[in-house]
Design a protein around this motif. Structure first.
Motif, PDB file in Angstrom:
ATOM      1  N   MET A  47       5.528 -23.571 -17.397  1.00  0.00           N
ATOM      2  CA  MET A  47       4.422 -23.630 -16.444  1.00  0.00           C
ATOM      3  C   MET A  47       4.889 -23.880 -15.017  1.00  0.00           C
ATOM      4  SD  MET A  47       1.955 -22.922 -18.402  1.00  0.00           S
ATOM      5  CE  MET A  47       0.626 -23.142 -17.233  1.00  0.00           C
ATOM      6  N   SER A  48       6.087 -24.412 -14.834  1.00  0.00           N
ATOM      7  CA  SER A  48       6.601 -24.681 -13.494  1.00  0.00           C
ATOM      8  C   SER A  48       7.184 -23.441 -12.822  1.00  0.00           C
ATOM      9  CB  SER A  48       7.672 -25.778 -13.553  1.00  0.00           C
ATOM     10  OG  SER A  48       8.723 -25.408 -14.425  1.00  0.00           O
ATOM     11  N   ARG A  60       2.845 -20.085 -13.373  1.00  0.00           N
ATOM     12  CA  ARG A  60       1.926 -20.970 -12.661  1.00  0.00           C
ATOM     13  C   ARG A  60       0.819 -20.176 -11.963  1.00  0.00           C
ATOM     14  NH1 ARG A  60       5.546 -23.352  -9.897  1.00  0.00           N
ATOM     15  NH2 ARG A  60       5.244 -22.298  -7.901  1.00  0.00           N
ATOM     16  N   ARG A  61       1.184 -19.041 -11.399  1.00  0.00           N
ATOM     17  CA  ARG A  61       0.211 -18.203 -10.706  1.00  0.00           C
ATOM     18  C   ARG A  61      -0.859 -17.686 -11.667  1.00  0.00           C
ATOM     19  NH1 ARG A  61       3.703 -15.888  -7.809  1.00  0.00           N
ATOM     20  NH2 ARG A  61       4.225 -14.196  -9.226  1.00  0.00           N
ATOM     21  N   ALA A  72      -1.680 -19.026 -14.541  1.00  0.00           N
ATOM     22  CA  ALA A  72      -2.452 -20.170 -15.008  1.00  0.00           C
ATOM     23  C   ALA A  72      -3.508 -20.593 -13.988  1.00  0.00           C
ATOM     24  CB  ALA A  72      -1.522 -21.329 -15.336  1.00  0.00           C
ATOM     25  N   CYS A  73      -3.143 -20.553 -12.715  1.00  0.00           N
ATOM     26  CA  CYS A  73      -4.087 -20.932 -11.661  1.00  0.00           C
ATOM     27  C   CYS A  73      -5.229 -19.946 -11.565  1.00  0.00           C
ATOM     28  CB  CYS A  73      -3.364 -21.037 -10.319  1.00  0.00           C
ATOM     29  SG  CYS A  73      -2.258 -22.467 -10.194  1.00  0.00           S
ATOM     30  N   GLN A  74      -4.916 -18.651 -11.742  1.00  0.00           N
ATOM     31  CA  GLN A  74      -5.962 -17.629 -11.681  1.00  0.00           C
ATOM     32  C   GLN A  74      -6.944 -17.761 -12.830  1.00  0.00           C
ATOM     33  OE1 GLN A  74      -3.583 -14.063 -11.652  1.00  0.00           O
ATOM     34  NE2 GLN A  74      -3.128 -14.201  -9.451  1.00  0.00           N
ATOM     35  N   SER A 122      -7.784 -20.591 -14.285  1.00  0.00           N
ATOM     36  CA  SER A 122      -8.516 -21.857 -14.283  1.00  0.00           C
ATOM     37  C   SER A 122      -9.694 -21.833 -13.304  1.00  0.00           C
ATOM     38  CB  SER A 122      -7.574 -22.980 -13.897  1.00  0.00           C
ATOM     39  OG  SER A 122      -7.039 -22.772 -12.613  1.00  0.00           O
TER      40      SER A 122
END
Length: 201
Positions: A188-189, A194-195, A197-199, A201
């Motif tokens: 996830m780092s 991460r990108r 995952a952010c999209q 959420s």
């Protein structure tokens, strides 16, 4: 006068240490330590990336059979995310040396940094996987072990193609990641994960 690490590595008390899997977006980083037996030489040892999968498999079996000692250690995605990939790689290499059945007098570590926690003196060897047989052996068994882990993860988390690209950021992997979102074996780092995952959420 500087000591030649290639000559140092010929002794039965010197371990070669290497890791694989720093660049992938998924799966563990895997390290190995190998103490070769000068009485049972293995022909054809070289950087694992320069070998075909079949040749790596054949050499992996010979290393496990003929080495005086070998060990494999893993740092998984959660540790990588908590520590960063460099520190996780160093931790895995330290673990590999610590779990050798024979305590070496010296560890030759591929790269320009050595783990801080080591049971013996250590020396970094830039390009060691190409010049030091014991480090080449470590790179081979680490690569074969990690590839097998990625095949197993592919069965556990289908759809990402992990068995093929081994977690590296290929176009097919990035497309699957965007379509499916991260799995528990993704790091996830790492920015692409991460990108996504952010999209989501």
């Amino acid at each position: 006068m500087a000591l030649d690490p290639v000559n140092l590595a010929q002794g039965p008390d010197v371990a070669g240490v290497d890791e694989v899997g720093r660049g992938p977006l998924a799966g563990p980083v895997v390290a190995a330590a190998v103490i070769l037996d000068p009485e049972r030489p293995i022909e054809g040892l070289k950087d694992s990336k320069a070998l075909s999968p079949a040749r790596r498999q054949a050499l992996d079996a010979l290393i496990r059979e003929r080495a005086l000692a070998w060990s494999i250690a893993v740092c998984g995605p959660a540790e990588i995310d908590a520590l960063n990939i460099l520190q996780a790689s160093l931790l895995a290499m330290g673990r590999a040396v610590e779990t050798l059945a024979v305590v070496p007098a010296l560890a030759l570590v591929d790269g320009n940094r050595c783990p801080e926690a080591m049971p013996c003196p250590a020396r970094a060897v830039v390009g060691g996987d190409k010049t030091v047989a014991a480090i080449s052996a470590a790179s081979i068994i680490a690569k074969v072990h990690r590839d097998a882990l990625m095949v197993a993860l592919d069965a556990e988390y289908p759809g990402y193609g992990l068995a093929g690209h081994k977690g590296y950021p290929t176009p097919a992997h990035l497309e699957a990641l965007a379509r499916l979102g991260p799995s528990p074996c993704h790091r996830m780092s790492f920015a692409p994960v991460r990108r996504v995952a952010c999209q989501a959420s």
